[in-house]
Design a protein around this motif. Sequence first.
Motif, PDB file in Angstrom:
ATOM      1  N   PRO A   1       0.783  -1.186   0.020  1.00 54.28           N
ATOM      2  CA  PRO A   1       0.100  -0.032  -0.014  1.00 54.28           C
ATOM      3  C   PRO A   1       0.990   1.183   0.039  1.00 54.28           C
ATOM      4  N   ALA A   2       0.676   1.957  -0.875  1.00 56.32           N
ATOM      5  CA  ALA A   2       1.776   3.133  -1.244  1.00 56.32           C
ATOM      6  C   ALA A   2       0.809   4.288  -2.279  1.00 56.32           C
ATOM      7  N   ALA A   3       0.855   5.672  -1.842  1.00 57.35           N
ATOM      8  CA  ALA A   3       0.335   6.472  -2.498  1.00 57.35           C
ATOM      9  C   ALA A   3       1.363   7.722  -2.615  1.00 57.35           C
TER      10      ALA A   3
ATOM     11  N   VAL B   1      -4.162  12.729  -2.377  1.00 58.70           N
ATOM     12  CA  VAL B   1      -3.379  11.419  -3.332  1.00 58.70           C
ATOM     13  C   VAL B   1      -3.956  11.776  -4.820  1.00 58.70           C
ATOM     14  N   ILE B   2      -2.633  11.499  -5.427  1.00 57.50           N
ATOM     15  CA  ILE B   2      -2.954  11.614  -7.013  1.00 57.50           C
ATOM     16  C   ILE B   2      -2.563  10.174  -7.841  1.00 57.50           C
ATOM     17  N   ALA B   3      -1.936   9.363  -6.894  1.00 58.70           N
ATOM     18  CA  ALA B   3      -1.932   8.058  -7.553  1.00 58.70           C
ATOM     19  C   ALA B   3      -1.688   7.057  -6.455  1.00 58.70           C
ATOM     20  N   CYS B   4      -2.238   5.803  -6.556  1.00 61.37           N
ATOM     21  CA  CYS B   4      -1.954   4.889  -5.450  1.00 61.37           C
ATOM     22  C   CYS B   4      -1.995   3.393  -5.874  1.00 61.37           C
ATOM     23  N   THR B   5      -1.266   2.617  -5.329  1.00 63.34           N
ATOM     24  CA  THR B   5      -1.100   1.182  -5.850  1.00 63.34           C
ATOM     25  C   THR B   5      -2.562   0.335  -5.527  1.00 63.34           C
ATOM     26  N   PRO B   6      -2.569  -0.625  -6.470  1.00 63.26           N
ATOM     27  CA  PRO B   6      -3.759  -1.528  -6.131  1.00 63.26           C
ATOM     28  C   PRO B   6      -3.868  -2.197  -4.571  1.00 63.26           C
ATOM     29  N   GLY B   7      -2.598  -2.289  -4.100  1.00 58.00           N
ATOM     30  CA  GLY B   7      -2.656  -2.741  -2.428  1.00 58.00           C
ATOM     31  C   GLY B   7      -3.259  -1.549  -1.743  1.00 58.00           C
ATOM     32  N   ALA B   8      -3.096  -0.289  -2.077  1.00 55.10           N
ATOM     33  CA  ALA B   8      -3.608   0.673  -1.359  1.00 55.10           C
ATOM     34  C   ALA B   8      -5.030   0.801  -1.584  1.00 55.10           C
TER      35      ALA B   8
ATOM     36  N   ALA C   1      -7.064  -1.677  -2.523  1.00 48.73           N
ATOM     37  CA  ALA C   1      -7.774  -2.658  -1.811  1.00 48.73           C
ATOM     38  C   ALA C   1      -7.811  -2.300  -0.137  1.00 48.73           C
ATOM     39  N   ALA C   2      -7.065  -1.162   0.405  1.00 44.89           N
ATOM     40  CA  ALA C   2      -7.165  -0.886   1.967  1.00 44.89           C
ATOM     41  C   ALA C   2      -8.207   0.172   1.946  1.00 44.89           C
ATOM     42  N   GLY C   3      -8.551   0.690   0.990  1.00 47.21           N
ATOM     43  CA  GLY C   3      -9.429   1.944   0.640  1.00 47.21           C
ATOM     44  C   GLY C   3      -9.097   3.246   0.637  1.00 47.21           C
ATOM     45  N   VAL C   4      -7.904   3.340   0.279  1.00 47.00           N
ATOM     46  CA  VAL C   4      -7.398   4.677  -0.316  1.00 47.00           C
ATOM     47  C   VAL C   4      -7.880   5.013  -1.396  1.00 47.00           C
ATOM     48  N   GLN C   5      -8.532   6.074  -1.764  1.00 47.85           N
ATOM     49  CA  GLN C   5      -8.975   6.827  -2.956  1.00 47.85           C
ATOM     50  C   GLN C   5      -8.156   7.778  -3.425  1.00 47.85           C
ATOM     51  N   VAL C   6      -8.018   7.981  -4.898  1.00 42.52           N
ATOM     52  CA  VAL C   6      -7.331   9.140  -5.504  1.00 42.52           C
ATOM     53  C   VAL C   6      -8.113  10.431  -5.196  1.00 42.52           C
ATOM     54  N   GLY C   7      -7.448  11.336  -4.581  1.00 42.12           N
ATOM     55  CA  GLY C   7      -8.351  12.809  -4.387  1.00 42.12           C
ATOM     56  C   GLY C   7      -8.454  12.894  -3.127  1.00 42.12           C
TER      57      GLY C   7
ATOM     58  N   GLN D   1      -4.624   8.151   5.328  1.00 39.21           N
ATOM     59  CA  GLN D   1      -3.703   7.395   6.628  1.00 39.21           C
ATOM     60  C   GLN D   1      -4.612   6.613   7.469  1.00 39.21           C
ATOM     61  N   GLY D   2      -5.926   7.264   7.499  1.00 44.45           N
ATOM     62  CA  GLY D   2      -6.991   6.793   8.458  1.00 44.45           C
ATOM     63  C   GLY D   2      -7.345   5.340   7.749  1.00 44.45           C
ATOM     64  N   ALA D   3      -7.652   5.513   6.739  1.00 44.23           N
ATOM     65  CA  ALA D   3      -7.943   4.064   5.897  1.00 44.23           C
ATOM     66  C   ALA D   3      -7.015   3.325   5.948  1.00 44.23           C
ATOM     67  N   CYS D   4      -5.675   3.444   5.834  1.00 47.64           N
ATOM     68  CA  CYS D   4      -4.769   2.497   5.770  1.00 47.64           C
ATOM     69  C   CYS D   4      -3.271   3.080   6.690  1.00 47.64           C
ATOM     70  N   PRO D   5      -3.387   2.685   7.753  1.00 47.46           N
ATOM     71  CA  PRO D   5      -2.319   3.496   8.693  1.00 47.46           C
ATOM     72  C   PRO D   5      -0.817   3.006   8.232  1.00 47.46           C
ATOM     73  N   GLN D   6      -0.624   1.884   7.455  1.00 51.02           N
ATOM     74  CA  GLN D   6       0.601   1.451   7.021  1.00 51.02           C
ATOM     75  C   GLN D   6       1.150   1.926   5.699  1.00 51.02           C
ATOM     76  N   LEU D   7       0.243   3.053   5.417  1.00 51.62           N
ATOM     77  CA  LEU D   7       0.525   3.486   3.890  1.00 51.62           C
ATOM     78  C   LEU D   7       1.796   4.062   3.805  1.00 51.62           C
ATOM     79  N   LEU D   8       2.475   3.699   2.591  1.00 53.37           N
ATOM     80  CA  LEU D   8       3.769   4.464   2.252  1.00 53.37           C
ATOM     81  C   LEU D   8       3.601   5.544   1.570  1.00 53.37           C
TER      82      LEU D   8
END
Lengths: 544, 224
Positions: free
Chosen positions: A48-50, A57-64, A66-72, A79-86
């Motif tokens: 998970p990285a963005a 967020v302007i771009a994120c990985t499929p892993g991110a 899946a964890a609920g991160v959205q572009v924009g 970070q709330g949706a995915c605390p280990q986000l890179l």
Amino acid sequence: MPGATPNSTIVLVPCSAGLVDMVQPPRLVTVWCPGWPTVAAGVSPDQPAAVFRSNRVIACTPGAVAAGVQVGSRRRAAQGACPQLLILDHDRDRDARQFEPVVRAVAEMAPRLEVVEPGWLCLAARGPSRYFGGDQAMADRLVGLVGEVAGTSAGVGVADGRSASAIAARRAARHPSGVLVVPSGGSTDFVGPLPVAWLRELGEITPELVDLFVRLGLRRLGQLAALDAGDVLARFGVEGLHAHRLAGGSDTRQPAATDPPPEWWIEHPFLEAVEQLEVIVFVAKRLADQLVVNLSGEGRVCVRLVVIIETEYGERSERAWYRDQGLSAAAMVERVRWQLEGWASRPDGLSGGVALIRLVPDEIRSDDGVQGGLWGGRSQADHDAARAIVRLSGLAGEQAVKVPVWVGGRLPVERYRWVPASSVDLEHPSDRLDHDDGPWPGALPAPAPTVVPEQLVPTMLLDAAGEQVRVSGRGEVSAAPVSIVVGSMHQRVDAWAGPWPIEQRWWSSDRSRRLARFQVVTEHGAAYLVGVEQQRWSILATYS
Amino acid sequence: MVTSSFVSLTSARDRCLPVDEAFLPLLADAGMQRGRVVGCTGPAAMSLALALASRSVVVGSWLAVVGIPMLGVEAAAELGIPLSRLVMIDAVGGPAVWAERVAAAADGFDIVMTRPPAGAERVLRKVRTRLRARGVVLLAVGPTSAGVSCDLELATTSVAWDGLGQGSGYLIARRVTVRACGRRMPRPIELDLWLPAPDGRVESCARRNSQLDDSAGAVLSRAG
């Protein structure tokens, strides 16, 4: 032919549906790599990285995803949706450099391609499709090729017209096969049932206009396309007409786009081959300025630019760059830089210095003032300032002439960063300055300090007994401060407030900070923002 | 010859860069006269210089900041300067380099804000010619003195902050006494300003007080 009657393109024809049908949109292939900035940063898709710009967020990985991160979404929400986000910083040059191998690989299959932006390229389908035995076969081949070179799954869309093929590529990227071929003549039926939000996705129509369409009940692209073009122009202006054209799935190539006569070419042969990137970019800047002046003198703007660079040993790099809004001089220079850096970073790249640089405006159209300011276009002051910036950059070095970029943060020194003025597009400042006006939790309220030193200035805050004031781990002050040491002078403290503690990045061993802030006003009326970090006091900023 | 007749024909308004209404009592003209050097000194010098420049930048001029790397960008934005027309130019390396950069900046920017280095007066002549020829205002900022001889010097003399107590509150507003003196002024003018007022704007203290009195009067009359 186009050069014979240049004025004929200025006549506004209220184009009815019949007229649009007469222009046959070319069949185009779009290759789109989802989340290219993350791929360029070298992150694996599962992690998970963005990539963030202006705290969004302007771009994120499929892993991110899946964890609920959205572009924009905002950094906090992501970070709330995915605390280990890179979290990765946006770097357009890196994106372009990493995309270069992909462009080269595709160029070996089909030489006439154009890069819309890093991660997104476009080529004519006709030739390669015949050679490889049909659209499907060619697209399959492209997916395999890009996957091999870039190490990421790409989407390849084939359709009539630029917008339809761009949408097809994005939909294909979600498909396991990665290919979507819209049959010839089927673009209108393909685009029609899709929601109008796709216009926003293509990045050519402002979100406000798309929202307006939705509020007016135009939810599908087909509904928008069914309206009369003249009515759309009357109600929504030029941008609305452009949206209408995109929604119809017909070519987004402007009707006034022409192949320019060869005298538009502009080139600079170097008498001695040059190896320094800065020198070449400097020359490119001059060429681009000249080209833009030539074009704007005729009321034209370049939307497709071919950059040709040759070395002293005859090696050649030729690339086409497309930008729907038109390429400003700064945007042209940016693309020359990308092309050069990409070429130089390849093992089989440049073997000698650059001997020739040529800019060819491959496609131009009448400038309808998309970038118009309050009074329509750039003022004389803007022109003068842009010229002075170029001159100063040459005189003092690019690093010495800077403009601010919004970053955001709790401490005054973190909130803006300076970047070289030559590296940004001065005509579109919103990229670097736009941010939400909402509160920034933990930051101090207005007024902001006027003097913000980049390095901390050591100081001391003393209590009545002449001892240094201490702040406990629980945020308790040992005694009220009565004097502050500024330089070598002791000044009486008339008023003070604090501590306001901050604890930042506690999870990181080298970037974590824990400090308490105070505001202090001295007997002379000078106000300071001071901080204490590990019992060491420093002046963070001055309210001068 | 042509230029001199042109200058005499232009109205005073065109020869000036606009400033906030609050500053007008301090200036002999309808704004900052083009081609002049304006000094800003004292404990609120930076805010004063930014506030003076902000109206012109809003209406389209560009602001070059030469040799003040620690400028608080956010404060500039709060004082009304559109950051899209703000450019920072480094000037490390003594008065000669400084003069070169200021002169080059004067070619393209309407306002140049700078902190003159020691010895700037000696190299100012060349700069001054350029400023006059291009109609550029130079804002010289310094904590105690402007560092160069100025056509108009605005000194912030007394400063009082509102909002901060003994261990409580936070900085909200500041009252500043600005003293203007210059070659074309028979005697110095003093003016009390909010820089900034609690709502973030720049306002004359007298005006704000009268407004407060009016509203207080209105409340009283309503109560009566």
